[in-house]
Scaffold this motif. Structure first.
Motif, PDB file in Angstrom:
ATOM      1  N   SER A 152       0.830  -1.204   0.000  1.00 57.37           N
ATOM      2  CA  SER A 152       0.000   0.000   0.000  1.00 57.37           C
ATOM      3  C   SER A 152       0.865   1.255   0.000  1.00 57.37           C
ATOM      4  O   SER A 152       2.002   1.239   0.476  1.00 57.37           O
ATOM      5  N   ILE A 153       0.299   2.321  -0.544  1.00 56.55           N
ATOM      6  CA  ILE A 153       0.929   3.638  -0.520  1.00 56.55           C
ATOM      7  C   ILE A 153      -0.110   4.664  -0.108  1.00 56.55           C
ATOM      8  O   ILE A 153      -1.316   4.423  -0.195  1.00 56.55           O
ATOM      9  N   VAL A 154       0.385   5.781   0.344  1.00 59.45           N
ATOM     10  CA  VAL A 154      -0.468   6.932   0.643  1.00 59.45           C
ATOM     11  C   VAL A 154       0.134   8.106  -0.127  1.00 59.45           C
ATOM     12  O   VAL A 154       1.319   8.404   0.016  1.00 59.45           O
ATOM     13  N   ILE A 155      -0.688   8.728  -0.969  1.00 59.98           N
ATOM     14  CA  ILE A 155      -0.228   9.891  -1.725  1.00 59.98           C
ATOM     15  C   ILE A 155      -0.914  11.126  -1.152  1.00 59.98           C
ATOM     16  O   ILE A 155      -2.136  11.185  -1.073  1.00 59.98           O
ATOM     17  N   THR A 156      -0.093  12.097  -0.734  1.00 53.86           N
ATOM     18  CA  THR A 156      -0.598  13.345  -0.184  1.00 53.86           C
ATOM     19  C   THR A 156      -0.119  14.499  -1.042  1.00 53.86           C
ATOM     20  O   THR A 156       0.843  14.377  -1.800  1.00 53.86           O
ATOM     21  N   GLU A 157      -0.794  15.630  -0.909  1.00 49.44           N
ATOM     22  CA  GLU A 157      -0.340  16.814  -1.628  1.00 49.44           C
ATOM     23  C   GLU A 157       0.963  17.305  -1.018  1.00 49.44           C
ATOM     24  O   GLU A 157       1.104  17.386   0.203  1.00 49.44           O
ATOM     25  N   LYS A 158       1.929  17.651  -1.870  1.00 47.42           N
ATOM     26  CA  LYS A 158       3.167  18.282  -1.426  1.00 47.42           C
ATOM     27  C   LYS A 158       2.918  19.783  -1.427  1.00 47.42           C
ATOM     28  O   LYS A 158       2.697  20.373  -2.467  1.00 47.42           O
ATOM     29  N   ILE A 159       2.941  20.370  -0.260  1.00 47.46           N
ATOM     30  CA  ILE A 159       2.683  21.798  -0.114  1.00 47.46           C
ATOM     31  C   ILE A 159       4.012  22.544  -0.222  1.00 47.46           C
ATOM     32  O   ILE A 159       5.008  22.147   0.389  1.00 47.46           O
ATOM     33  N   ASP A 160       4.035  23.623  -0.979  1.00 46.30           N
ATOM     34  CA  ASP A 160       5.242  24.400  -1.187  1.00 46.30           C
ATOM     35  C   ASP A 160       5.316  25.504  -0.137  1.00 46.30           C
ATOM     36  O   ASP A 160       4.790  26.598  -0.316  1.00 46.30           O
ATOM     37  N   GLY A 161       5.956  25.182   0.974  1.00 49.82           N
ATOM     38  CA  GLY A 161       6.150  26.125   2.065  1.00 49.82           C
ATOM     39  C   GLY A 161       7.542  25.948   2.619  1.00 49.82           C
ATOM     40  O   GLY A 161       8.511  25.894   1.865  1.00 49.82           O
ATOM     41  N   THR A 162       7.637  25.815   3.923  1.00 56.31           N
ATOM     42  CA  THR A 162       8.926  25.561   4.555  1.00 56.31           C
ATOM     43  C   THR A 162       8.746  24.426   5.574  1.00 56.31           C
ATOM     44  O   THR A 162       7.793  24.420   6.357  1.00 56.31           O
ATOM     45  N   ASN A 163       9.653  23.468   5.510  1.00 56.01           N
ATOM     46  CA  ASN A 163       9.595  22.311   6.401  1.00 56.01           C
ATOM     47  C   ASN A 163       9.761  22.765   7.843  1.00 56.01           C
ATOM     48  O   ASN A 163      10.609  23.601   8.142  1.00 56.01           O
ATOM     49  N   ALA A 164       8.942  22.213   8.736  1.00 56.32           N
ATOM     50  CA  ALA A 164       8.978  22.630  10.135  1.00 56.32           C
ATOM     51  C   ALA A 164       8.593  21.461  11.038  1.00 56.32           C
ATOM     52  O   ALA A 164       8.080  20.441  10.572  1.00 56.32           O
ATOM     53  N   CYS A 165       8.836  21.640  12.322  1.00 57.71           N
ATOM     54  CA  CYS A 165       8.538  20.581  13.290  1.00 57.71           C
ATOM     55  C   CYS A 165       8.178  21.205  14.631  1.00 57.71           C
ATOM     56  O   CYS A 165       8.803  22.179  15.067  1.00 57.71           O
ATOM     57  N   ILE A 166       7.169  20.624  15.259  1.00 57.39           N
ATOM     58  CA  ILE A 166       6.782  21.001  16.621  1.00 57.39           C
ATOM     59  C   ILE A 166       7.255  19.881  17.538  1.00 57.39           C
ATOM     60  O   ILE A 166       6.955  18.703  17.294  1.00 57.39           O
ATOM     61  N   TYR A 167       7.991  20.229  18.570  1.00 55.04           N
ATOM     62  CA  TYR A 167       8.448  19.248  19.550  1.00 55.04           C
ATOM     63  C   TYR A 167       7.664  19.444  20.843  1.00 55.04           C
ATOM     64  O   TYR A 167       7.526  20.575  21.327  1.00 55.04           O
ATOM     65  N   VAL A 168       7.161  18.331  21.406  1.00 53.43           N
ATOM     66  CA  VAL A 168       6.495  18.352  22.709  1.00 53.43           C
ATOM     67  C   VAL A 168       7.199  17.319  23.576  1.00 53.43           C
ATOM     68  O   VAL A 168       7.294  16.143  23.187  1.00 53.43           O
ATOM     69  N   ASN A 169       7.706  17.743  24.753  1.00 54.41           N
ATOM     70  CA  ASN A 169       8.423  16.784  25.600  1.00 54.41           C
ATOM     71  C   ASN A 169       7.448  15.791  26.248  1.00 54.41           C
ATOM     72  O   ASN A 169       6.230  15.936  26.147  1.00 54.41           O
ATOM     73  N   ASP A 170       8.009  14.759  26.894  1.00 56.37           N
ATOM     74  CA  ASP A 170       7.203  13.641  27.397  1.00 56.37           C
ATOM     75  C   ASP A 170       6.113  14.041  28.374  1.00 56.37           C
ATOM     76  O   ASP A 170       5.017  13.487  28.351  1.00 56.37           O
ATOM     77  N   ASP A 171       6.387  14.983  29.270  1.00 51.79           N
ATOM     78  CA  ASP A 171       5.346  15.382  30.223  1.00 51.79           C
ATOM     79  C   ASP A 171       4.556  16.608  29.748  1.00 51.79           C
ATOM     80  O   ASP A 171       3.783  17.181  30.512  1.00 51.79           O
ATOM     81  N   GLN A 172       4.769  16.980  28.495  1.00 49.35           N
ATOM     82  CA  GLN A 172       4.020  18.054  27.830  1.00 49.35           C
ATOM     83  C   GLN A 172       4.174  19.414  28.506  1.00 49.35           C
ATOM     84  O   GLN A 172       3.295  20.258  28.432  1.00 49.35           O
ATOM     85  N   THR A 173       5.322  19.621  29.167  1.00 46.93           N
ATOM     86  CA  THR A 173       5.576  20.897  29.829  1.00 46.93           C
ATOM     87  C   THR A 173       6.449  21.820  28.994  1.00 46.93           C
ATOM     88  O   THR A 173       6.666  22.970  29.362  1.00 46.93           O
ATOM     89  N   PHE A 174       6.968  21.313  27.880  1.00 51.09           N
ATOM     90  CA  PHE A 174       7.803  22.126  27.003  1.00 51.09           C
ATOM     91  C   PHE A 174       7.410  21.884  25.553  1.00 51.09           C
ATOM     92  O   PHE A 174       7.234  20.743  25.128  1.00 51.09           O
ATOM     93  N   VAL A 175       7.270  22.958  24.821  1.00 56.10           N
ATOM     94  CA  VAL A 175       6.985  22.891  23.390  1.00 56.10           C
ATOM     95  C   VAL A 175       8.031  23.742  22.675  1.00 56.10           C
ATOM     96  O   VAL A 175       8.308  24.868  23.097  1.00 56.10           O
ATOM     97  N   GLY A 176       8.642  23.175  21.631  1.00 57.98           N
ATOM     98  CA  GLY A 176       9.657  23.891  20.866  1.00 57.98           C
ATOM     99  C   GLY A 176       9.377  23.805  19.379  1.00 57.98           C
ATOM    100  O   GLY A 176       8.472  23.086  18.932  1.00 57.98           O
ATOM    101  N   ALA A 177      10.174  24.541  18.612  1.00 56.12           N
ATOM    102  CA  ALA A 177       9.987  24.594  17.164  1.00 56.12           C
ATOM    103  C   ALA A 177      11.337  24.426  16.472  1.00 56.12           C
ATOM    104  O   ALA A 177      12.367  24.847  16.991  1.00 56.12           O
ATOM    105  N   GLN A 178      11.287  23.829  15.294  1.00 58.68           N
ATOM    106  CA  GLN A 178      12.487  23.740  14.486  1.00 58.68           C
ATOM    107  C   GLN A 178      12.130  23.849  13.014  1.00 58.68           C
ATOM    108  O   GLN A 178      11.007  23.554  12.613  1.00 58.68           O
ATOM    109  N   SER A 179      13.106  24.306  12.230  1.00 58.51           N
ATOM    110  CA  SER A 179      12.994  24.294  10.777  1.00 58.51           C
ATOM    111  C   SER A 179      13.670  23.010  10.303  1.00 58.51           C
ATOM    112  O   SER A 179      14.053  22.169  11.116  1.00 58.51           O
TER     113      SER A 179
END
Length: 187
Positions: A18-45
């Motif tokens: 099986s495959i899943v095909i999604t739209e490739k959006i032309d923006g900027t790659n990013a990531c949201i980080y949430v630590n294990d106890d959900q007390t810290f949220v960070g961002a990265q490119s």
């Protein structure tokens, strides 16, 4: 003593699954980080940790402004996606600083659309095809997207698709225009 150690060849995933095909959006790659106890949220490119003082197109400001809701909605982990909209790449018709974050892991998040919508500007990349792998399925999906336009916004020049093979845990991009050219040569 030698530093030679046994390292087995990894298992080879099967292509005709099986495959899943999604739209490739032309923006900027990013990531949201949430630590294990959900007390810290960070961002990265794609290349670095970002903060509101050292940002990437306003992504860190948005993450920090919505940190509690993002932690509650997404839970612990690294949550990758595309930050897109006004002032970023194709902009998709969004204006006046309007930006969105679309999560990549459609298999996980597609069924949680209502929960995601509770956080301003949070969503998931649109699934365009789910089924058996064939090159015809990929080609037909790309052609349909080119003809009908983007699914994330009323925009007639979508970039392409991501073909995700769950068995290999790998995605491949297919662009509507200039897919045959290396990234640096595509106009």
């Amino acid at each position: 003593m030698s530093d030679f150690e046994f390292k087995p060849w990894p298992k080879t995933p099967r292509l005709k699954r099986s495959i899943v095909i999604t739209e490739k959006i032309d923006g900027t790659n990013a990531c949201i980080y949430v630590n294990d106890d959900q007390t810290f949220v960070g961002a990265q490119s794609r290349n670095r940790i970002v903060t509101p003082d050292n940002d990437n197109a306003g992504f860190a400001r948005w993450v920090y402004a919505n940190a509690g809701a993002l932690a509650d909605t997404l839970g612990p982990g690294y949550h990758y996606g595309e930050w897109w909209g006004s002032g970023i790449q194709r902009a998709y018709g969004l204006k006046n600083g309007d930006k969105r974050f679309s999560l990549f892991n459609a298999d996980r998040w597609q069924s949680h659309a209502d929960e995601l919508a509770a956080v301003d500007s949070l969503g998931v990349v649109p699934v365009l095809y789910r089924g058996d792998f064939t090159t015809n399925a990929v080609d037909d999906t790309v052609a349909q997207l080119a003809e009908s336009g983007s699914r994330v916004a009323d925009f007639d020049r979508p970039e392409g698709v991501i073909v995700y093979l769950p068995a290999a845990r790998q995605g491949f991009k297919v662009l509507i225009e200039n897919d045959h050219l290396p990234k640096g040569l595509a106009a």
